[in-house]
Write an enzyme that holds these catalytic residues in place. Structure first.
Site, PDB file in Angstrom:
ATOM      1  N   ASP A 226       0.810  -1.226   0.000  1.00 29.68           N
ATOM      2  CA  ASP A 226       0.000   0.000   0.000  1.00 29.68           C
ATOM      3  C   ASP A 226       0.846   1.280   0.000  1.00 29.68           C
ATOM      4  O   ASP A 226       0.446   2.292   0.573  1.00 29.68           O
ATOM      5  CB  ASP A 226      -0.961   0.008   1.209  1.00 29.68           C
ATOM      6  CG  ASP A 226      -1.809  -1.249   1.219  1.00 29.68           C
ATOM      7  OD1 ASP A 226      -2.161  -1.719   0.111  1.00 29.68           O
ATOM      8  OD2 ASP A 226      -2.075  -1.792   2.306  1.00 29.68           O
ATOM      9  N   ARG A 227       2.009   1.219  -0.613  1.00 26.33           N
ATOM     10  CA  ARG A 227       2.878   2.411  -0.755  1.00 26.33           C
ATOM     11  C   ARG A 227       3.442   2.906   0.569  1.00 26.33           C
ATOM     12  O   ARG A 227       3.985   4.007   0.637  1.00 26.33           O
ATOM     13  CB  ARG A 227       2.175   3.573  -1.471  1.00 26.33           C
ATOM     14  CG  ARG A 227       1.867   3.360  -2.985  1.00 26.33           C
ATOM     15  CD  ARG A 227       2.736   2.336  -3.557  1.00 26.33           C
ATOM     16  NE  ARG A 227       2.701   2.216  -5.016  1.00 26.33           N
ATOM     17  CZ  ARG A 227       2.773   1.045  -5.632  1.00 26.33           C
ATOM     18  NH1 ARG A 227       2.796  -0.084  -4.947  1.00 26.33           N
ATOM     19  NH2 ARG A 227       2.853   0.993  -6.939  1.00 26.33           N
TER      20      ARG A 227
END
Ligand code: FMN
Length: 215
Positions: free
Chosen positions: A193-194
């Site tokens: 998720d970055r």
């Protein structure tokens, strides 16, 4: 946009860099990551490839792929032509940056610092250990200079092959090693998720100080 790459995405899930990561020496951590990359990257022989960025006397940046040929407490070693574009840029501005990307491990390492020429003896040893064809190629190529045709390069190779017939080519004075002396080394580990991990090491008064950076 005529060609959109916006849908190309990958979620990184393999590893993490924990807050209690025991490694406080970035050179040791780099060594561990490089060893892992040599085992996992395809082709493994190019796990030591990196992008080297230099800045010329007009402040313009230039970047190209090179091979790292060694690293130690002194720094990160690579080889090339001292009269090439990168050689001229490093002569006018020694500050450079190198970036390694190991997609199989979802990792990036960034190294920054001044670059100095390696000792002549080290350059001689490395040149002598190269295959004869690479040695002759080094003599034949005026790296980064314009060539009228490919045949010009082939002609230069024939010429140096004749010149060195029956003897080992010596290292040209205009070719040799460089050592990037790290002042900053940053390790990036892809996370889901970055929310990636970034550990940034900076050299202050001879000591490495570690900071976590936002992704
Ligand atoms: C995988 C790969 C490895 C390379 N390794 C080197 C190297 O170790 N030394 C080198 O001078 N050029 C190497 N090159 C060529 C450089 O990218 C570049 O073309 C050359 O150094 C001239 O750059 P310059 O004109 O900015 O000096 C390599 C290229 C690739 C794609």
């Amino acid at each position: 946009m005529p060609l959109s790459l916006a849908q190309l995405r990958r979620n990184y899930t393999l590893y993490g860099l924990r807050d209690d990561c025991p490694q406080d020496n970035p050179l040791a951590l780099f060594g561990q990551w490089l060893e892992q990359a040599r085992k996992t990257e395809v082709p493994p022989a190019e796990a030591n490839s990196m992008a080297l960025a230099t800045v010329d006397s007009h402040g313009h940046a230039h970047c190209r792929i090179l091979l790292l040929k060694g690293f130690s407490a002194d720094g990160f070693f690579f080889f090339g032509n001292y009269q090439s574009a990168k050689g001229e840029e490093l002569a006018s501005n020694p500050h450079a940056a190198m970036t390694f990307f190991w997609p199989g491990l979802e990792r990036q390492v960034r190294v920054e610092g001044p670059v100095v020429r390696a000792e002549a003896e080290l350059s001689d040893d490395y040149f002598d250990a190269r295959p004869a064809a690479s040695q002759l190629g080094t003599w034949a190529s005026p790296q980064s200079r314009p060539l009228a045709h490919r045949s010009e390069l082939e002609g230069r190779l024939r010429e140096v092959t004749e010149r060195f017939a029956g003897r080992q080519p010596s290292r040209p004075e205009h070719w040799g090693g460089y050592c990037l002396q790290p002042r900053r080394i940053e390790f990036w580990q892809g996370r889901p998720d970055r929310l990636h991990d970034r550990l940034d090491f900076r050299l202050h008064d001879g000591e490495w100080q570690r900071t976590r950076l936002a992704p």
